[in-house]
Design a protein around this motif. Structure first.
Motif, mmCIF file in Angstrom:
data_model
loop_
_atom_site.group_PDB
_atom_site.id
_atom_site.type_symbol
_atom_site.label_atom_id
_atom_site.label_comp_id
_atom_site.label_asym_id
_atom_site.label_seq_id
_atom_site.Cartn_x
_atom_site.Cartn_y
_atom_site.Cartn_z
ATOM 1 N N THR A 52 0.735 -1.184 0.111
ATOM 2 C CA THR A 52 0.138 -0.194 0.071
ATOM 3 C C THR A 52 0.812 1.287 0.059
ATOM 4 O OG1 THR A 52 -0.229 -0.061 2.587
ATOM 5 C CG2 THR A 52 -1.961 -0.972 1.114
ATOM 6 N N GLY A 53 2.337 1.039 -0.223
ATOM 7 C CA GLY A 53 2.917 2.231 -0.535
ATOM 8 C C GLY A 53 3.605 2.830 0.638
ATOM 9 N N ALA A 54 3.973 2.037 1.966
ATOM 10 C CA ALA A 54 4.593 2.439 3.065
ATOM 11 C C ALA A 54 6.166 2.925 2.666
ATOM 12 C CB ALA A 54 4.640 1.524 4.042
ATOM 13 N N ILE A 59 10.342 6.475 -1.148
ATOM 14 C CA ILE A 59 11.132 6.622 -2.380
ATOM 15 C C ILE A 59 10.963 7.793 -3.150
ATOM 16 C CG2 ILE A 59 11.288 5.321 -4.586
ATOM 17 C CD1 ILE A 59 10.829 2.785 -3.256
ATOM 18 N N THR A 60 9.615 8.106 -3.308
ATOM 19 C CA THR A 60 8.903 9.113 -4.146
ATOM 20 C C THR A 60 9.644 10.593 -3.713
ATOM 21 O OG1 THR A 60 6.682 9.598 -3.022
ATOM 22 C CG2 THR A 60 7.017 8.100 -5.168
ATOM 23 N N GLN A 77 -6.388 -4.914 -5.408
ATOM 24 C CA GLN A 77 -6.799 -3.742 -4.606
ATOM 25 C C GLN A 77 -5.999 -2.861 -4.176
ATOM 26 O OE1 GLN A 77 -7.914 -7.012 -3.780
ATOM 27 N NE2 GLN A 77 -10.083 -6.920 -4.966
ATOM 28 N N MET A 78 -4.765 -3.421 -3.683
ATOM 29 C CA MET A 78 -3.558 -2.555 -3.140
ATOM 30 C C MET A 78 -2.944 -1.857 -4.480
ATOM 31 S SD MET A 78 -1.428 -4.945 -0.587
ATOM 32 C CE MET A 78 -2.299 -6.003 0.609
ATOM 33 N N ARG A 79 -3.025 -2.524 -5.884
ATOM 34 C CA ARG A 79 -2.568 -1.789 -6.762
ATOM 35 C C ARG A 79 -3.284 -0.625 -7.341
ATOM 36 N NH1 ARG A 79 -2.117 -5.942 -9.533
ATOM 37 N NH2 ARG A 79 -4.003 -5.658 -11.000
ATOM 38 N N GLU A 80 -4.724 -0.783 -7.345
ATOM 39 C CA GLU A 80 -5.618 0.405 -7.678
ATOM 40 C C GLU A 80 -5.381 1.514 -6.297
ATOM 41 O OE1 GLU A 80 -7.464 0.750 -10.158
ATOM 42 O OE2 GLU A 80 -6.489 -0.932 -10.710
ATOM 43 N N PHE A 81 -5.305 1.238 -5.146
ATOM 44 C CA PHE A 81 -4.931 2.317 -3.919
ATOM 45 C C PHE A 81 -3.626 2.808 -4.479
ATOM 46 C CE2 PHE A 81 -2.970 3.009 0.194
ATOM 47 C CZ PHE A 81 -4.273 3.900 0.795
ATOM 48 N N VAL A 84 -4.046 5.516 -7.199
ATOM 49 C CA VAL A 84 -4.474 6.892 -6.820
ATOM 50 C C VAL A 84 -3.560 7.982 -6.159
ATOM 51 C CG1 VAL A 84 -6.316 7.828 -5.135
ATOM 52 C CG2 VAL A 84 -6.767 6.099 -6.513
ATOM 53 N N LEU A 85 -2.700 7.264 -5.244
ATOM 54 C CA LEU A 85 -1.614 7.879 -4.563
ATOM 55 C C LEU A 85 -0.340 8.438 -5.402
ATOM 56 C CD1 LEU A 85 -1.511 5.887 -1.330
ATOM 57 C CD2 LEU A 85 -2.517 8.104 -1.751
#
Length: 189
Positions: A52-54, A59-60, A77-81, A84-85
């Protein structure tokens, strides 16, 4: 409950062999992983098992604007989340096709790979295949930063990469080992 926690829990209970943890990476683990890379030299990076991008969030914040970031996450579902971010990133579902996806994205090689895939849950054939994809996609001298909850991959990685450091992070849940590995430089012929 925050959406990323519920996504992880649902993903883990639905497919525990693919979602290797019940919670996203802790802040202490994510910080140690990101601090392991000299980001000013990174123009192309992949995160395998972005969840989920922790770690993606950190990194970004380190990447130059022109750098390319590929996020691989099997759980839809995690990829779609993540989409969005981080709409500026490139998204793919299966790290088994890392080399193919680099070609599709017109990326020659990667400077860095951050990997949180649950290798312990994979068959030996799948582990070998993904390791081959990682090694082939890294530039000579490129870095792999992988985090695992055991030392089971140490021998396998040491056959293909130079292990520069292994750090134990007891504050992570569950505790984790961070491997810093480098692709060997190719000798001139």
């Amino acid at each position: 409950m925050m959406p990323e926690y519920s996504l992880f829990l649902r993903g883990f209970f639905k497919d525990p062999k693919r979602v290797g943890n019940i919670l996203p990476s802790s802040n202490s683990l994510a910080n140690k992983i990101v601090q392991s890379v000299q980001w000013n030299n990174v123009t192309a990076v992949a995160e395998l098992g972005a969840g989920t991008g922790a770690i993606t969030r950190l990194i970004t914040s380190q990447l130059m604007d022109s750098a390319q970031l590929l996020l691989f996450e099997r759980n839809r579902q995690m990829r779609e989340f993540l989409k969005v971010l981080y709409p500026e990133c490139m998204f793919h579902s299966n790290a088994s096709y890392l080399l193919k996806k680099l070609i599709q994205e017109n990326i020659r090689e990667l400077d860095c790979i951050i990997c949180g895939l649950p290798f312990f849950n994979f068959s030996s054939e799948l582990r070998e295949h993904i390791l081959h994809q990682i090694v082939k996609s890294l530039k000579p001298g490129g870095i792999l930063v992988a985090y695992q909850h055991s030392l089971h991959m140490k021998r396998q990685w040491a056959k293909q990469l130079l292990i520069e450091n292994i750090e134990f992070v007891p504050s992570a849940f569950p505790p984790a080992f961070i491997y810093i590995c480098r692709k060997r430089l190719e000798l001139p012929s």
